[in-house]
Design an enzyme around this catalytic site. Structure first.
Site, PDB file in Angstrom:
ATOM      1  N   LYS A  85       0.820  -1.218   0.000  1.00 44.70           N
ATOM      2  CA  LYS A  85       0.000   0.000   0.000  1.00 44.70           C
ATOM      3  C   LYS A  85       0.852   1.267   0.000  1.00 44.70           C
ATOM      4  CE  LYS A  85      -0.840   0.276   5.020  1.00 44.70           C
ATOM      5  NZ  LYS A  85      -0.209   1.587   5.254  1.00 44.70           N
ATOM      6  N   ASP A  86       2.155   1.142   0.292  1.00 49.92           N
ATOM      7  CA  ASP A  86       3.052   2.294   0.257  1.00 49.92           C
ATOM      8  C   ASP A  86       3.652   2.527  -1.124  1.00 49.92           C
ATOM      9  OD1 ASP A  86       2.709   2.778   2.965  1.00 49.92           O
ATOM     10  OD2 ASP A  86       4.454   1.592   3.559  1.00 49.92           O
ATOM     11  N   ARG A 133      -7.441   8.402   3.825  1.00 52.21           N
ATOM     12  CA  ARG A 133      -8.565   7.477   3.633  1.00 52.21           C
ATOM     13  C   ARG A 133      -9.262   7.206   4.955  1.00 52.21           C
ATOM     14  NH1 ARG A 133      -9.081   2.238   4.960  1.00 52.21           N
ATOM     15  NH2 ARG A 133      -6.880   2.232   5.520  1.00 52.21           N
ATOM     16  N   ARG A 134      -8.509   6.859   5.973  1.00 44.62           N
ATOM     17  CA  ARG A 134      -9.116   6.593   7.280  1.00 44.62           C
ATOM     18  C   ARG A 134      -9.786   7.838   7.832  1.00 44.62           C
ATOM     19  NH1 ARG A 134      -3.869   3.235   9.183  1.00 44.62           N
ATOM     20  NH2 ARG A 134      -4.506   1.144   8.480  1.00 44.62           N
ATOM     21  N   ARG A 151       1.100  10.437  13.201  1.00 42.65           N
ATOM     22  CA  ARG A 151       2.113   9.738  12.412  1.00 42.65           C
ATOM     23  C   ARG A 151       3.060   8.991  13.326  1.00 42.65           C
ATOM     24  NH1 ARG A 151       5.601  11.870   8.210  1.00 42.65           N
ATOM     25  NH2 ARG A 151       5.814   9.615   8.003  1.00 42.65           N
ATOM     26  N   ARG A 157       2.483   5.345  17.779  1.00 46.35           N
ATOM     27  CA  ARG A 157       1.067   5.718  17.805  1.00 46.35           C
ATOM     28  C   ARG A 157       0.382   5.181  19.063  1.00 46.35           C
ATOM     29  NH1 ARG A 157      -0.809   4.895  11.477  1.00 46.35           N
ATOM     30  NH2 ARG A 157       1.303   4.951  10.656  1.00 46.35           N
ATOM     31  N   CYS A 244      -0.925   9.495  -1.405  1.00 47.00           N
ATOM     32  CA  CYS A 244      -1.280   9.816  -0.019  1.00 47.00           C
ATOM     33  C   CYS A 244      -2.080  11.104   0.081  1.00 47.00           C
ATOM     34  CB  CYS A 244      -0.006   9.910   0.825  1.00 47.00           C
ATOM     35  SG  CYS A 244       0.714   8.312   1.233  1.00 47.00           S
TER      36      CYS A 244
END
Length: 309
Positions: A85-86, A133-134, A151, A157, A244
């Site tokens: 996904k990156d 997205r989240r 981040r 986190r 992103c």
């Protein structure tokens, strides 16, 4: 016969290292090779070093791959291990994705401090997330919540959450599983209402085009089901110029020779969104994803995408 160790490039986060070690283990098992035939090379990327700004503000996904790709292109690395996904949809000339490992859990995990579920949070609660997205999906479901940028690596986190910087955060279940931290999730979100990022949960291998020695090594661990699903999802992403800076979700499910895709695009504030479903032959996965992207772009209209910038 190969006598020099294969050099595996990776970022240095605990999750990236877990992914690199999983890759090495699979290659050792597939080829009957000893551990010393694989050297894990750790590189720091700009995305790792800059932690005080959103990715969208400093360049997007390529920040996690550029340093690895530079050394891969000039031969200092034999291949690189990434979270799929990156990966940008356009790769540097001469490089390509050569394999996908079997996919982990695609879902997002809710980690709640003041409430165990997203819908159970009190109005005005703070949810931390670095993913647009989240953020957009949270705002779509709970416009009464305050969403802030969170981040850092998984442990960072979780520490911020424990220190009270937010009431909750979201993490990928795949990462929690790979790190042995599944127990921190207080809710696993339904991918129908909270669809994942394209390629979420999949580890990919990036190699040099024409490097037959590495191709022969890597091909033994490629998972065809994951390859088909992620190819469809990345086709959708590429058509929408996904990065992103864009709230895009997409998930393809593969059964036998059939692929079923569900995609969603949202405005960053979550107030507007469009969904699409498409299906067809697994052999046409890339085209299914691209067509879905073209269709949803047409439905949304140009004004919708103006909000992304």
């Amino acid at each position: 016969m190969q006598t020099k160790p294969f050099r595996i490039g990776t970022r240095g986060s605990p999750l990236a290292l877990a992914q690199a070690h999983e890759t090495r283990r699979r290659l050792m098992e597939a080829h009957g090779l000893p551990e010393e035939m694989f050297e894990i090379v750790i590189l720091s990327t700009q995305g790792d070093r800059i932690q005080d700004r959103a990715l969208a503000a400093i360049g997007g996904k390529g920040l996690f791959t550029a340093e690895l790709e530079e050394q891969l292109a000039d031969g200092r690395l034999d291949f690189a291990v990434h979270s799929s996904k990156d990966m940008p949809t356009l790769l540097p000339q001469g490089l390509y994705i050569s394999a996908f490992l079997p996919r982990e859990d695609v879902r997002d995990a809710f980690v709640g401090k003041t409430a165990p579920t997203l819908m159970g949070l009190p109005s005005g609660a703070v949810v931390g997330s670095a993913s647009l997205r989240r953020q957009a999906l949270i705002r779509r479901l709970r416009p009464d919540l305050n969403v802030t940028i969170f981040r850092g690596q998984v442990d960072t986190r979780l520490r911020k959450l424990a220190e009270g910087e937010a009431d909750a955060t979201l993490l990928a279940m795949a990462g929690l599983n790979r790190l042995g931290k599944t127990d921190v999730a207080t809710e696993v979100l339904d991918p129908e209402s909270f669809p994942p990022a394209p390629a979420q949960g999949a580890i990919c291998i990036e190699s040099r085009l024409g490097d037959k020695r590495t191709d022969d090594l890597i091909s033994a661990m490629n998972d065809p089901v994951t390859w088909t699903a992620v190819t469809c999802e990345r086709g959708f992403l590429a058509t929408l110029d996904g990065s992103c800076r864009t709230p895009i979700a997409g998930l393809a499910k593969v059964e036998g020779g059939h692929v079923a895709f569900h995609g969603m695009i949202l405005t960053p504030d979550g107030s507007r969104f469009h969904e699409i479903r498409a299906e067809g032959k697994a052999s046409e996965a890339a085209a299914i994803g691209r067509t879905a992207g073209e269709t949803i772009r047409s439905r949304a209209g140009s004004g919708f995408f103006a909000d992304w910038t």
